[in-house]
Enzyme design. Structure first.
Site, PDB file in Angstrom:
ATOM      1  N   ASP A   1       0.851  -1.188   0.000  1.00  0.00           N
ATOM      2  CA  ASP A   1       0.000   0.000   0.000  1.00  0.00           C
ATOM      3  C   ASP A   1       0.885   1.235   0.000  1.00  0.00           C
ATOM      4  O   ASP A   1       2.027   1.201   0.481  1.00  0.00           O
ATOM      5  CB  ASP A   1      -0.915  -0.008   1.231  1.00  0.00           C
ATOM      6  CG  ASP A   1      -1.983   1.070   1.157  1.00  0.00           C
ATOM      7  OD1 ASP A   1      -2.392   1.420   0.037  1.00  0.00           O
ATOM      8  OD2 ASP A   1      -2.409   1.561   2.218  1.00  0.00           O
TER       9      ASP A   1
ATOM     10  N   ILE B   1       0.375   8.834   2.273  1.00  0.00           N
ATOM     11  CA  ILE B   1       1.167   9.999   2.658  1.00  0.00           C
ATOM     12  C   ILE B   1       1.019  10.194   4.162  1.00  0.00           C
ATOM     13  O   ILE B   1      -0.103  10.218   4.676  1.00  0.00           O
ATOM     14  CB  ILE B   1       0.702  11.258   1.908  1.00  0.00           C
ATOM     15  CG1 ILE B   1       0.853  11.072   0.395  1.00  0.00           C
ATOM     16  CG2 ILE B   1       1.498  12.487   2.369  1.00  0.00           C
ATOM     17  CD1 ILE B   1       0.289  12.206  -0.422  1.00  0.00           C
ATOM     18  N   HIS B   2       2.138  10.330   4.861  1.00  0.00           N
ATOM     19  CA  HIS B   2       2.122  10.521   6.308  1.00  0.00           C
ATOM     20  C   HIS B   2       2.980  11.727   6.691  1.00  0.00           C
ATOM     21  O   HIS B   2       3.810  12.201   5.914  1.00  0.00           O
ATOM     22  CB  HIS B   2       2.654   9.276   7.021  1.00  0.00           C
ATOM     23  CG  HIS B   2       1.752   8.093   6.934  1.00  0.00           C
ATOM     24  ND1 HIS B   2       0.721   7.882   7.815  1.00  0.00           N
ATOM     25  CD2 HIS B   2       1.707   7.063   6.063  1.00  0.00           C
ATOM     26  CE1 HIS B   2       0.086   6.771   7.497  1.00  0.00           C
ATOM     27  NE2 HIS B   2       0.666   6.253   6.439  1.00  0.00           N
ATOM     28  N   ARG B   3       2.754  12.203   7.900  1.00  0.00           N
ATOM     29  CA  ARG B   3       3.516  13.312   8.460  1.00  0.00           C
ATOM     30  C   ARG B   3       4.872  12.778   8.901  1.00  0.00           C
ATOM     31  O   ARG B   3       4.959  11.939   9.806  1.00  0.00           O
ATOM     32  CB  ARG B   3       2.746  13.869   9.647  1.00  0.00           C
ATOM     33  CG  ARG B   3       3.119  15.265  10.066  1.00  0.00           C
ATOM     34  CD  ARG B   3       2.046  15.820  10.984  1.00  0.00           C
ATOM     35  NE  ARG B   3       2.192  15.427  12.365  1.00  0.00           N
ATOM     36  CZ  ARG B   3       1.191  15.404  13.249  1.00  0.00           C
ATOM     37  NH1 ARG B   3      -0.015  15.718  12.874  1.00  0.00           N
ATOM     38  NH2 ARG B   3       1.413  15.059  14.504  1.00  0.00           N
TER      39      ARG B   3
ATOM     40  N   GLU C   1      -3.005   1.481  -4.017  1.00  0.00           N
ATOM     41  CA  GLU C   1      -3.444   2.700  -4.705  1.00  0.00           C
ATOM     42  C   GLU C   1      -2.539   3.100  -5.862  1.00  0.00           C
ATOM     43  O   GLU C   1      -2.904   3.954  -6.672  1.00  0.00           O
ATOM     44  CB  GLU C   1      -3.581   3.853  -3.707  1.00  0.00           C
ATOM     45  CG  GLU C   1      -4.841   3.819  -2.864  1.00  0.00           C
ATOM     46  CD  GLU C   1      -4.706   2.940  -1.634  1.00  0.00           C
ATOM     47  OE1 GLU C   1      -3.634   2.329  -1.444  1.00  0.00           O
ATOM     48  OE2 GLU C   1      -5.678   2.861  -0.851  1.00  0.00           O
TER      49      GLU C   1
ATOM     50  N   GLU D   1      -1.941  21.854   9.735  1.00  0.00           N
ATOM     51  CA  GLU D   1      -2.735  20.795   9.138  1.00  0.00           C
ATOM     52  C   GLU D   1      -3.825  21.383   8.247  1.00  0.00           C
ATOM     53  O   GLU D   1      -4.071  22.594   8.259  1.00  0.00           O
ATOM     54  CB  GLU D   1      -3.351  19.922  10.241  1.00  0.00           C
ATOM     55  CG  GLU D   1      -2.328  19.163  11.074  1.00  0.00           C
ATOM     56  CD  GLU D   1      -1.760  17.947  10.358  1.00  0.00           C
ATOM     57  OE1 GLU D   1      -2.059  17.762   9.160  1.00  0.00           O
ATOM     58  OE2 GLU D   1      -1.019  17.175  10.987  1.00  0.00           O
TER      59      GLU D   1
END
Length: 502
Positions: free
Chosen positions: A175, A178-180, A243, A299
């Site tokens: 998979d 997008i992460h911080r 994805e 954010e």
């Protein structure tokens, strides 16, 4: 043949498959790319500049929608460039995906239903032209990667557009999300997992149960189709759906992957940068352990989020990149987030409602004011008397599937759902608060909305619970004849202005 037509044809000949080809296409589009040779500091200054140029979204005013930018001279990073705002315009996203702005949601919905899985290439990859291994002297993430801080309050330098790729330790299913990601040390990154919201978080939890490290690659500076496709969520792309196959469908050819050099994982072969590493089990760190600001980064709702006390840790094994690499970044609350989060949500809502009641939902728009997540406008067509009430059923379907949605506006087919002035016109002339508001209190929503807190209202039982609301601005079917908009003569204005209607 006009000059504009020549320009368009030249643009269409540029095949977009990576960041560099995307930037070349934007170069051929008037007003869509701005390049500067003035040195910029990646610590808050770069974002401060782009805030005025083209951030848009939920960024504090004054801001606006404007061109993407390339900074050719970044302080502390000679020979490296930074691109920002590539997706900070619906018009740009449409141009980069070879469609029209109003068709984006429908295009992505079709792509999800016709996935083209990624493929593994053999031999050297573009992303591995230059290799830096963490066990070599002088290795330092902060010097190798020109990561930025959005504001002076940020916990540290963030990688905001890293495509995190991992595989489930039991099934091997991959998979991308997008992460911080915050640089914490010379070979350490913190990664923030929103509880229950991303598949890679579940993979890390399972690896931890097994006492294993989770190999991960972080690809930065990729084809915009990958960035958009990576933002799909369940139920549209359930666990086990890679994805990257959405990007393959959008491009009608598979995304190419390569094997990493230091971990058992794959990366996007034509990325500008790739960070290779492992998520460590049973290790948690404070996100602001170096800065002690108490904050993380801005954010999408427009506020700077609190620093997490329990970020997971990635031990970096290597950084690879292309020659003369281009770092890609974004501002958290900018229009770029609206594009990446909102368009996949539009696609998901459209697909779900289309399956339940074909032909009724004309279009969907997840507007800038909601950061692409909190608010949706549904353009619904009532064809018969029996369609009355189905518009509200469509809203309930959207709410049930996408927990982060808080407000839904319902409008008729003669209202432009992409024009919030037109939506508010419908609210002012086709809406009465005592009969057209439907509230659903006590429902799980999004924890980053500061009003979704018990401290805001005693009716809220836990952080992240909200009152979801439907604003039904559609005309009752029985009264449609009373609400006909002024009928202007249909003409081709180009005859008088020389400009084709957009």
């Amino acid at each position: 043949m006009t000059r504009a037509k020549i320009k368009t044809e030249t643009t269409e000949k540029i095949k977009v498959r990576d960041l560099r080809s995307a930037l070349r296409r934007l170069e051929h589009m008037p007003g869509q790319l701005l390049e500067t040779n003035v040195e910029v500091d990646p610590s808050a200054e770069l974002s401060g500049v782009y805030r005025y140029v083209g951030a848009g979204g939920t960024v504090k005013r004054p801001t606006k929608e404007g061109p993407a930018m390339i900074f050719n001279h970044v302080k502390g990073h000679p020979g490296k460039r930074v691109a920002i705002g590539v997706l900070a315009s619906r018009k740009r996203v449409a141009a980069l995906l070879d469609t029209e702005p109003e068709n984006l949601g429908k295009l992505l919905w079709k792509s999800v239903d016709h996935p083209v899985p990624p493929v593994l290439i053999k031999g050297p990859a573009l992303c591995q032209q230059v290799v830096h291994r963490a066990d070599e002297p002088g290795f330092d993430l902060a010097k190798l990667v020109p990561a930025q801080t959005n504001t002076p309050d940020d916990a540290g330098p963030y990688i905001t557009l890293g495509m995190c790729y991992a595989a489930h330790p039991d099934t091997g299913v991959s998979d991308v999300t997008i992460h911080r990601l915050c640089i914490q040390g010379k070979d350490e990154l913190s990664i923030f997992f929103t509880p229950g919201a991303r598949h890679i978080g579940a993979m890390a939890e399972r690896a931890e149960e097994l006492g294993q490290k989770l190999p991960v690659s972080i690809s930065i500076g990729v084809d915009p189709a990958i960035e958009i496709g990576s933002c799909f969520e369940p139920p549209t792309t359930p666990f086990g759906y890679d994805e990257l196959a959405v990007a393959g469908a959008l491009r009608k050819e598979p995304v190419e992957l390569c094997n990493c050099l230091t971990v058992e994982q794959r990366a996007i072969a034509n990325a500008e940068y790739v960070i290779e590493g492992e998520v460590l089990p049973h290790v948690r760190i404070k996100e602001d352990q170096n800065s002690h600001t108490g904050y993380a980064m801005p954010e999408f709702p427009g506020y700077t989020g609190p620093a997490s006390e329990n970020c997971w840790l990635i031990k970096v094994k290597a950084v690879t990149h292309r020659e003369d690499p281009i770092m890609q970044t974004c501002i958290g609350p900018s229009e770029e987030h609206v594009s990446m989060a909102g368009i996949p949500t539009e696609a998901s809502i459209y697909g779900m409602v289309e399956k339940a009641m074909p032909g009724k939902l004309r279009n969907v728009y997840c507007s800038s004011a909601g950061g692409g997540k909190y608010m949706a406008v549904l353009q619904f067509q009532k064809k018969t008397a029996s369609d009355e009430g189905r518009q509200r059923q469509a809203a309930l379907l959207a709410f049930s599937a996408f927990s982060e949605l808080k407000h839904i506006f319902l409008v008729d087919e003669d209202v432009d759902c992409f024009d919030m002035d037109d939506v508010l016109w419908a609210m002012n002339t086709r809406f009465q608060g005592d009969r057209d508001i439907i509230t659903i209190p006590g429902v799980r929503c999004h924890p980053l909305d500061p009003s979704n807190s018990p401290s805001y209202s005693a009716s809220i039982l836990d952080q992240g619970i909200a009152c979801k609301t439907i604003f039904d601005c559609t005309v009752p079917f029985s009264q449609k004849d009373r609400f006909v908009r002024a009928r202007f003569l249909e003409v081709d204005a180009e005859k008088w202005t020389g400009q084709r209607e957009k």
